[in-house]
Write a protein that holds these residues in place. Structure first.
Motif, PDB file in Angstrom:
ATOM      1  N   GLU A  20      40.250 -19.541  29.310  1.00  0.00           N
ATOM      2  CA  GLU A  20      39.861 -20.900  29.686  1.00  0.00           C
ATOM      3  C   GLU A  20      38.353 -21.032  29.625  1.00  0.00           C
ATOM      4  OE1 GLU A  20      40.698 -24.222  33.167  1.00  0.00           O
ATOM      5  OE2 GLU A  20      41.348 -22.168  33.465  1.00  0.00           O
ATOM      6  N   ILE A  21      37.897 -22.178  29.140  1.00  0.00           N
ATOM      7  CA  ILE A  21      36.479 -22.500  29.172  1.00  0.00           C
ATOM      8  C   ILE A  21      36.318 -23.666  30.147  1.00  0.00           C
ATOM      9  CG2 ILE A  21      36.646 -24.000  27.139  1.00  0.00           C
ATOM     10  CD1 ILE A  21      33.757 -23.095  26.462  1.00  0.00           C
ATOM     11  N   ALA A  22      35.462 -23.453  31.136  1.00  0.00           N
ATOM     12  CA  ALA A  22      35.256 -24.475  32.168  1.00  0.00           C
ATOM     13  C   ALA A  22      34.607 -25.709  31.554  1.00  0.00           C
ATOM     14  CB  ALA A  22      34.382 -23.916  33.280  1.00  0.00           C
ATOM     15  N   GLN A  23      35.045 -26.867  32.022  1.00  0.00           N
ATOM     16  CA  GLN A  23      34.486 -28.137  31.577  1.00  0.00           C
ATOM     17  C   GLN A  23      34.163 -28.987  32.796  1.00  0.00           C
ATOM     18  OE1 GLN A  23      37.825 -29.091  28.844  1.00  0.00           O
ATOM     19  NE2 GLN A  23      36.189 -29.288  27.343  1.00  0.00           N
ATOM     20  N   SER A  24      33.161 -29.841  32.638  1.00  0.00           N
ATOM     21  CA  SER A  24      32.800 -30.733  33.737  1.00  0.00           C
ATOM     22  C   SER A  24      32.250 -32.026  33.157  1.00  0.00           C
ATOM     23  CB  SER A  24      31.755 -30.067  34.640  1.00  0.00           C
ATOM     24  OG  SER A  24      30.583 -29.793  33.905  1.00  0.00           O
ATOM     25  N   GLY A  25      32.080 -32.995  34.013  1.00  0.00           N
ATOM     26  CA  GLY A  25      31.532 -34.281  33.604  1.00  0.00           C
ATOM     27  C   GLY A  25      32.407 -35.410  34.096  1.00  0.00           C
ATOM     28  N   PRO A  26      32.009 -36.644  33.774  1.00  0.00           N
ATOM     29  CA  PRO A  26      32.798 -37.804  34.192  1.00  0.00           C
ATOM     30  C   PRO A  26      34.141 -37.817  33.456  1.00  0.00           C
ATOM     31  CG  PRO A  26      31.035 -38.478  32.726  1.00  0.00           C
ATOM     32  CD  PRO A  26      30.830 -37.019  33.010  1.00  0.00           C
ATOM     33  N   PRO A  27      35.137 -38.468  34.009  1.00  0.00           N
ATOM     34  CA  PRO A  27      36.484 -38.452  33.415  1.00  0.00           C
ATOM     35  C   PRO A  27      36.539 -38.894  31.951  1.00  0.00           C
ATOM     36  CG  PRO A  27      36.547 -39.444  35.585  1.00  0.00           C
ATOM     37  CD  PRO A  27      35.102 -39.217  35.257  1.00  0.00           C
ATOM     38  N   ARG A  28      35.654 -39.780  31.546  1.00  0.00           N
ATOM     39  CA  ARG A  28      35.709 -40.276  30.165  1.00  0.00           C
ATOM     40  C   ARG A  28      35.115 -39.313  29.153  1.00  0.00           C
ATOM     41  NH1 ARG A  28      35.924 -46.426  29.542  1.00  0.00           N
ATOM     42  NH2 ARG A  28      35.174 -45.802  27.510  1.00  0.00           N
ATOM     43  N   ARG A  29      34.341 -38.310  29.605  1.00  0.00           N
ATOM     44  CA  ARG A  29      33.763 -37.334  28.676  1.00  0.00           C
ATOM     45  C   ARG A  29      33.441 -36.039  29.410  1.00  0.00           C
ATOM     46  NH1 ARG A  29      29.914 -34.608  26.256  1.00  0.00           N
ATOM     47  NH2 ARG A  29      29.629 -34.700  24.019  1.00  0.00           N
ATOM     48  N   ILE A  30      34.354 -35.110  29.320  1.00  0.00           N
ATOM     49  CA  ILE A  30      34.081 -33.800  29.902  1.00  0.00           C
ATOM     50  C   ILE A  30      33.669 -32.850  28.783  1.00  0.00           C
ATOM     51  CG2 ILE A  30      35.627 -34.134  31.861  1.00  0.00           C
ATOM     52  CD1 ILE A  30      37.654 -32.340  30.394  1.00  0.00           C
ATOM     53  N   SER A  31      32.878 -31.852  29.121  1.00  0.00           N
ATOM     54  CA  SER A  31      32.444 -30.883  28.118  1.00  0.00           C
ATOM     55  C   SER A  31      32.148 -29.552  28.787  1.00  0.00           C
ATOM     56  CB  SER A  31      31.214 -31.385  27.366  1.00  0.00           C
ATOM     57  OG  SER A  31      30.123 -31.519  28.253  1.00  0.00           O
ATOM     58  N   SER A  32      32.082 -28.520  27.964  1.00  0.00           N
ATOM     59  CA  SER A  32      31.720 -27.196  28.471  1.00  0.00           C
ATOM     60  C   SER A  32      30.202 -27.053  28.416  1.00  0.00           C
ATOM     61  CB  SER A  32      32.372 -26.110  27.607  1.00  0.00           C
ATOM     62  OG  SER A  32      31.787 -26.116  26.318  1.00  0.00           O
ATOM     63  N   LYS A  33      29.708 -25.972  28.994  1.00  0.00           N
ATOM     64  CA  LYS A  33      28.305 -25.626  28.829  1.00  0.00           C
ATOM     65  C   LYS A  33      28.092 -25.203  27.376  1.00  0.00           C
ATOM     66  CE  LYS A  33      27.608 -23.888  33.492  1.00  0.00           C
ATOM     67  NZ  LYS A  33      27.246 -22.725  34.307  1.00  0.00           N
ATOM     68  N   ASN A  34      26.856 -25.312  26.899  1.00  0.00           N
ATOM     69  CA  ASN A  34      26.533 -24.802  25.571  1.00  0.00           C
ATOM     70  C   ASN A  34      26.808 -23.306  25.537  1.00  0.00           C
ATOM     71  OD1 ASN A  34      25.704 -27.310  24.730  1.00  0.00           O
ATOM     72  ND2 ASN A  34      23.520 -26.885  24.999  1.00  0.00           N
ATOM     73  N   GLN A  35      27.371 -22.851  24.442  1.00  0.00           N
ATOM     74  CA  GLN A  35      27.702 -21.441  24.269  1.00  0.00           C
ATOM     75  C   GLN A  35      26.797 -20.834  23.197  1.00  0.00           C
ATOM     76  OE1 GLN A  35      30.223 -20.116  26.303  1.00  0.00           O
ATOM     77  NE2 GLN A  35      30.131 -22.173  27.180  1.00  0.00           N
ATOM     78  N   ASP A  36      26.377 -19.593  23.410  1.00  0.00           N
ATOM     79  CA  ASP A  36      25.599 -18.884  22.401  1.00  0.00           C
ATOM     80  C   ASP A  36      26.522 -18.469  21.255  1.00  0.00           C
ATOM     81  OD1 ASP A  36      23.277 -19.049  23.942  1.00  0.00           O
ATOM     82  OD2 ASP A  36      23.761 -17.201  25.011  1.00  0.00           O
ATOM     83  N   VAL A  37      26.002 -18.513  20.035  1.00  0.00           N
ATOM     84  CA  VAL A  37      26.778 -18.107  18.867  1.00  0.00           C
ATOM     85  C   VAL A  37      25.928 -17.184  17.991  1.00  0.00           C
ATOM     86  CG1 VAL A  37      28.167 -20.210  18.881  1.00  0.00           C
ATOM     87  CG2 VAL A  37      26.151 -20.096  17.432  1.00  0.00           C
ATOM     88  N   LEU A  38      26.615 -16.331  17.237  1.00  0.00           N
ATOM     89  CA  LEU A  38      25.932 -15.465  16.276  1.00  0.00           C
ATOM     90  C   LEU A  38      25.809 -16.157  14.923  1.00  0.00           C
ATOM     91  CD1 LEU A  38      27.706 -12.059  17.002  1.00  0.00           C
ATOM     92  CD2 LEU A  38      25.415 -12.775  17.720  1.00  0.00           C
ATOM     93  N   TYR A  39      26.892 -16.759  14.484  1.00  0.00           N
ATOM     94  CA  TYR A  39      26.931 -17.461  13.206  1.00  0.00           C
ATOM     95  C   TYR A  39      28.202 -18.294  13.154  1.00  0.00           C
ATOM     96  CZ  TYR A  39      30.199 -13.730  11.952  1.00  0.00           C
ATOM     97  OH  TYR A  39      31.261 -12.854  11.939  1.00  0.00           O
ATOM     98  N   TRP A  40      28.293 -19.167  12.169  1.00  0.00           N
ATOM     99  CA  TRP A  40      29.536 -19.887  11.912  1.00  0.00           C
ATOM    100  C   TRP A  40      29.814 -19.810  10.422  1.00  0.00           C
ATOM    101  CZ3 TRP A  40      29.575 -24.263   8.811  1.00  0.00           C
ATOM    102  CH2 TRP A  40      28.364 -24.902   8.628  1.00  0.00           C
ATOM    103  N   GLN A  41      31.095 -19.955  10.080  1.00  0.00           N
ATOM    104  CA  GLN A  41      31.511 -19.804   8.691  1.00  0.00           C
ATOM    105  C   GLN A  41      32.705 -20.711   8.416  1.00  0.00           C
ATOM    106  OE1 GLN A  41      33.591 -16.097   7.830  1.00  0.00           O
ATOM    107  NE2 GLN A  41      32.420 -15.905   5.937  1.00  0.00           N
ATOM    108  N   MET A  42      32.730 -21.280   7.216  1.00  0.00           N
ATOM    109  CA  MET A  42      33.889 -22.053   6.763  1.00  0.00           C
ATOM    110  C   MET A  42      34.607 -21.231   5.706  1.00  0.00           C
ATOM    111  SD  MET A  42      33.968 -25.154   8.170  1.00  0.00           S
ATOM    112  CE  MET A  42      35.029 -25.954   7.003  1.00  0.00           C
ATOM    113  N   ALA A  43      35.944 -21.226   5.760  1.00  0.00           N
ATOM    114  CA  ALA A  43      36.726 -20.526   4.745  1.00  0.00           C
ATOM    115  C   ALA A  43      37.948 -21.363   4.395  1.00  0.00           C
ATOM    116  CB  ALA A  43      37.167 -19.161   5.257  1.00  0.00           C
ATOM    117  N   VAL A  44      38.315 -21.341   3.133  1.00  0.00           N
ATOM    118  CA  VAL A  44      39.537 -21.988   2.672  1.00  0.00           C
ATOM    119  C   VAL A  44      40.357 -20.924   1.959  1.00  0.00           C
ATOM    120  CG1 VAL A  44      40.542 -23.781   1.224  1.00  0.00           C
ATOM    121  CG2 VAL A  44      38.377 -24.210   2.406  1.00  0.00           C
TER     122      VAL A  44
END
Length: 121
Positions: A20-44
């Motif tokens: 689970e990733i915790a989320q918070s905010g007003p009911p109309r828009r909840i979000s998680s905290k920013n997460q650190d990433v190493l990289y992202w990749q697209m593959a088909v």
């Protein structure tokens, strides 16, 4: 938000659980905290593409953008993921998992690699 996760036990066997990733905010828009990433990749990948048992190189969040994949863990359990599904892979050691592109259309996946063991903030 709860995700399906691929984990590994002390004997090196991969299995599915939930994280689970915790989320918070007003009911109309909840979000998680920013997460650190190493990289992202697209593959088909084309239908029939198959990756045999292999652990993840990095802890990852995977989002299926189109198509379908089956993921098989070492105990034989299969989970089917399709467009819109998100899951994490944290099986960094052990037997790993199998990935198979199924269906009739190519499968596009966005992979986001997380530092360390991929724990959410």
């Amino acid at each position: 938000m709860i995700f399906t996760n691929i984990a590994v036990d002390q004997d090196g066997h991969s299995y599915f659980n939930e994280v689970e990733i915790a989320q918070s905010g007003p009911p109309r828009r909840i979000s998680s905290k920013n997460q650190d990433v190493l990289y992202w990749q697209m593959a088909v990948s084309e239908p029939g593409h198959f990756v045999d048992c292999a652990p993840s190189v990095d802890a990852k969040v995977l989002a299926v953008l189109s198509g379908q994949i089956d993921v098989i863990v070492s105990n034989g359990e299969v989970r089917h993921f399709t467009r819109g599904d998100i899951f994490t892979a944290r099986d960094l050691t052990g037997q790993g998992h199998i990935t198979r592109v199924v269906g009739l259309e190519p499968c596009a996946v966005l992979t986001i690699a997380m530092p360390g063991d991929g724990q959410f903030k």
